[in-house]
Design a protein around this motif. Structure first.
Motif, mmCIF file in Angstrom:
data_model
loop_
_atom_site.group_PDB
_atom_site.id
_atom_site.type_symbol
_atom_site.label_atom_id
_atom_site.label_comp_id
_atom_site.label_asym_id
_atom_site.label_seq_id
_atom_site.Cartn_x
_atom_site.Cartn_y
_atom_site.Cartn_z
ATOM 1 N N MET A 12 0.838 -1.211 0.000
ATOM 2 C CA MET A 12 0.000 0.000 0.000
ATOM 3 C C MET A 12 0.865 1.250 0.000
ATOM 4 S SD MET A 12 -3.218 -0.980 2.472
ATOM 5 C CE MET A 12 -3.488 0.724 2.838
ATOM 6 N N GLU A 13 1.934 1.241 0.797
ATOM 7 C CA GLU A 13 2.835 2.385 0.858
ATOM 8 C C GLU A 13 3.524 2.601 -0.487
ATOM 9 O OE1 GLU A 13 4.921 5.632 1.791
ATOM 10 O OE2 GLU A 13 3.301 4.768 3.000
ATOM 11 N N GLN A 14 3.982 1.530 -1.109
ATOM 12 C CA GLN A 14 4.627 1.651 -2.420
ATOM 13 C C GLN A 14 3.643 2.187 -3.454
ATOM 14 O OE1 GLN A 14 5.971 -2.398 -2.766
ATOM 15 N NE2 GLN A 14 8.013 -1.920 -1.990
ATOM 16 N N GLN A 15 2.415 1.697 -3.413
ATOM 17 C CA GLN A 15 1.398 2.180 -4.350
ATOM 18 C C GLN A 15 1.090 3.657 -4.111
ATOM 19 O OE1 GLN A 15 -2.049 -0.330 -4.245
ATOM 20 N NE2 GLN A 15 -0.945 -2.104 -5.019
ATOM 21 N N LEU A 16 1.023 4.056 -2.847
ATOM 22 C CA LEU A 16 0.758 5.456 -2.532
ATOM 23 C C LEU A 16 1.870 6.349 -3.064
ATOM 24 C CD1 LEU A 16 -0.912 7.652 -1.183
ATOM 25 C CD2 LEU A 16 0.239 7.102 0.974
ATOM 26 N N ARG A 17 3.116 5.943 -2.879
ATOM 27 C CA ARG A 17 4.240 6.746 -3.398
ATOM 28 C C ARG A 17 4.177 6.842 -4.916
ATOM 29 N NH1 ARG A 17 7.773 3.930 0.724
ATOM 30 N NH2 ARG A 17 8.455 2.615 -0.991
ATOM 31 N N CYS A 18 3.881 5.727 -5.588
ATOM 32 C CA CYS A 18 3.751 5.759 -7.050
ATOM 33 C C CYS A 18 2.595 6.661 -7.471
ATOM 34 C CB CYS A 18 3.547 4.352 -7.608
ATOM 35 S SG CYS A 18 5.059 3.369 -7.631
ATOM 36 N N THR A 19 1.503 6.590 -6.746
ATOM 37 C CA THR A 19 0.339 7.428 -7.071
ATOM 38 C C THR A 19 0.682 8.896 -6.921
ATOM 39 O OG1 THR A 19 -1.188 5.676 -6.409
ATOM 40 C CG2 THR A 19 -2.059 7.925 -6.478
ATOM 41 N N ILE A 20 1.374 9.249 -5.836
ATOM 42 C CA ILE A 20 1.777 10.645 -5.632
ATOM 43 C C ILE A 20 2.676 11.101 -6.773
ATOM 44 C CG2 ILE A 20 3.154 12.190 -4.168
ATOM 45 C CD1 ILE A 20 2.101 10.540 -1.745
ATOM 46 N N LEU A 21 3.646 10.277 -7.146
ATOM 47 C CA LEU A 21 4.527 10.637 -8.260
ATOM 48 C C LEU A 21 3.751 10.780 -9.564
ATOM 49 C CD1 LEU A 21 7.757 8.536 -7.623
ATOM 50 C CD2 LEU A 21 7.510 11.015 -7.517
ATOM 51 N N GLU A 22 2.798 9.884 -9.818
ATOM 52 C CA GLU A 22 1.995 9.963 -11.041
ATOM 53 C C GLU A 22 1.163 11.239 -11.067
ATOM 54 O OE1 GLU A 22 -0.092 6.269 -10.775
ATOM 55 O OE2 GLU A 22 1.541 5.126 -11.685
ATOM 56 N N ILE A 23 0.604 11.609 -9.918
ATOM 57 C CA ILE A 23 -0.181 12.848 -9.830
ATOM 58 C C ILE A 23 0.711 14.051 -10.127
ATOM 59 C CG2 ILE A 23 -1.347 14.396 -8.214
ATOM 60 C CD1 ILE A 23 -2.460 11.848 -6.842
ATOM 61 N N LEU A 24 1.891 14.103 -9.493
ATOM 62 C CA LEU A 24 2.796 15.232 -9.700
ATOM 63 C C LEU A 24 3.353 15.256 -11.125
ATOM 64 C CD1 LEU A 24 4.642 15.185 -6.261
ATOM 65 C CD2 LEU A 24 2.876 16.790 -7.031
ATOM 66 N N PHE A 61 4.792 10.150 5.731
ATOM 67 C CA PHE A 61 5.912 9.238 5.501
ATOM 68 C C PHE A 61 6.238 9.155 4.014
ATOM 69 C CE2 PHE A 61 7.630 5.049 4.465
ATOM 70 C CZ PHE A 61 8.779 5.055 5.254
ATOM 71 N N SER A 62 5.208 9.022 3.195
ATOM 72 C CA SER A 62 5.421 8.923 1.747
ATOM 73 C C SER A 62 6.112 10.162 1.211
ATOM 74 C CB SER A 62 4.081 8.734 1.030
ATOM 75 O OG SER A 62 3.453 7.569 1.458
ATOM 76 N N VAL A 63 5.657 11.328 1.632
ATOM 77 C CA VAL A 63 6.255 12.583 1.173
ATOM 78 C C VAL A 63 7.701 12.679 1.659
ATOM 79 C CG1 VAL A 63 6.151 15.095 1.405
ATOM 80 C CG2 VAL A 63 4.063 13.790 0.920
ATOM 81 N N TRP A 64 7.929 12.334 2.924
ATOM 82 C CA TRP A 64 9.297 12.347 3.451
ATOM 83 C C TRP A 64 10.200 11.462 2.597
ATOM 84 C CZ3 TRP A 64 11.813 7.946 5.240
ATOM 85 C CH2 TRP A 64 13.092 8.157 5.760
ATOM 86 N N TYR A 65 9.752 10.241 2.307
ATOM 87 C CA TYR A 65 10.535 9.297 1.518
ATOM 88 C C TYR A 65 10.842 9.865 0.134
ATOM 89 C CZ TYR A 65 11.866 5.113 -1.050
ATOM 90 O OH TYR A 65 12.537 4.216 -1.827
ATOM 91 N N LEU A 66 9.826 10.397 -0.531
ATOM 92 C CA LEU A 66 10.006 10.924 -1.888
ATOM 93 C C LEU A 66 10.951 12.122 -1.901
ATOM 94 C CD1 LEU A 66 6.342 10.564 -3.159
ATOM 95 C CD2 LEU A 66 8.317 9.177 -3.840
ATOM 96 N N ILE A 67 10.909 12.938 -0.858
ATOM 97 C CA ILE A 67 11.834 14.076 -0.762
ATOM 98 C C ILE A 67 13.255 13.571 -0.537
ATOM 99 C CG2 ILE A 67 12.524 16.035 0.688
ATOM 100 C CD1 ILE A 67 9.515 16.653 1.025
ATOM 101 N N GLN A 68 13.425 12.598 0.350
ATOM 102 C CA GLN A 68 14.755 12.064 0.632
ATOM 103 C C GLN A 68 15.365 11.402 -0.601
ATOM 104 O OE1 GLN A 68 16.490 12.662 3.493
ATOM 105 N NE2 GLN A 68 14.718 13.959 3.864
ATOM 106 N N LYS A 69 14.540 10.750 -1.420
ATOM 107 C CA LYS A 69 15.020 10.127 -2.657
ATOM 108 C C LYS A 69 15.236 11.167 -3.766
ATOM 109 C CE LYS A 69 15.189 6.169 -3.646
ATOM 110 N NZ LYS A 69 16.291 5.211 -3.714
ATOM 111 N N LYS A 70 14.863 12.400 -3.488
ATOM 112 C CA LYS A 70 14.961 13.510 -4.438
ATOM 113 C C LYS A 70 14.054 13.317 -5.655
ATOM 114 C CE LYS A 70 19.580 15.041 -3.047
ATOM 115 N NZ LYS A 70 19.388 14.812 -1.685
#
Length: 182
Positions: free
Chosen positions: A94-106, A137-146
């Motif tokens: 679910m967390e991986q899907q949420l991160r992918c969804t956020i990236l797809e939206i952006l 958490f998802s946003v933190w992760y995506l920011i840390q991964k740049k």
């Protein structure tokens, strides 16, 4: 709303669509004072015009009701793919899907509106159907991964690395969306 590029008046005034008329007025006055062209330190004529346009719509109940109908249908149509996400078997997926969804939206926002590529946490919460607290958490992760970065107004914007990730993993993301496979 302006032609070609719809403006989110709620985001402009940095308020919830559920804000009462007093809140709309208070926030407008605060922001108008900050961005008024006569303010030597923080004045911004374009931003002030945008604020005034948003306030002129949201402060009149009839105009606001009409805007709300159009605003909601536009958001639902434009971001319909978020609701079609595959179901996950566990929290990790679910967390991986949420991160992918956020990236797809952006990614979609960057392509559709290059002049305004950012989304606030509130908007992402609305688009993903998740409370803002669950996005931290998802946003933190995506920011840390740049993969994403914050702009001057704390909005999230996809980076070049994020675009590369989405484009490199496009086939896997499509498969995940269509079949529910991870």
């Amino acid at each position: 709303m302006s032609e070609g590029q719809p403006t989110d008046h709620y985001e402009t005034l940095q308020i919830s669509p559920n804000a009462d008329p007093d809140t709309v007025q208070r926030v407008f006055r605060l922001l108008a004072q900050r961005f008024h062209p006569d303010n030597k330190e923080t004045g911004n004529a374009e931003r002030f015009r945008t604020l005034h346009e948003a306030y002129s719509v949201l402060s009149v109940p009839e105009k606001r009701a009409q805007y709300d109908v159009h605003h909601q249908s536009l958001r639902q149509e434009r971001w319909r793919f978020v609701a079609s996400g595959a179901t996950a078997d566990n929290e990790l997926e679910m967390e991986q899907q949420l991160r992918c969804t956020i990236l797809e939206i952006l990614y979609s926002r960057r392509r559709a509106e290059p002049g305004n590529p950012a989304f606030s946490n509130y908007e992402l919460s609305q688009l993903t159907g998740r409370p803002r607290e669950h996005l931290e958490f998802s946003v933190w992760y995506l920011i840390q991964k740049k993969y994403v970065t914050r702009d001057d107004q704390s909005g999230l914007t996809i980076t070049v690395d994020g675009v590369d990730f989405i484009e490199h993993n496009h086939n896997a993301n499509v498969k995940r969306r269509l079949t529910g496979a991870s």
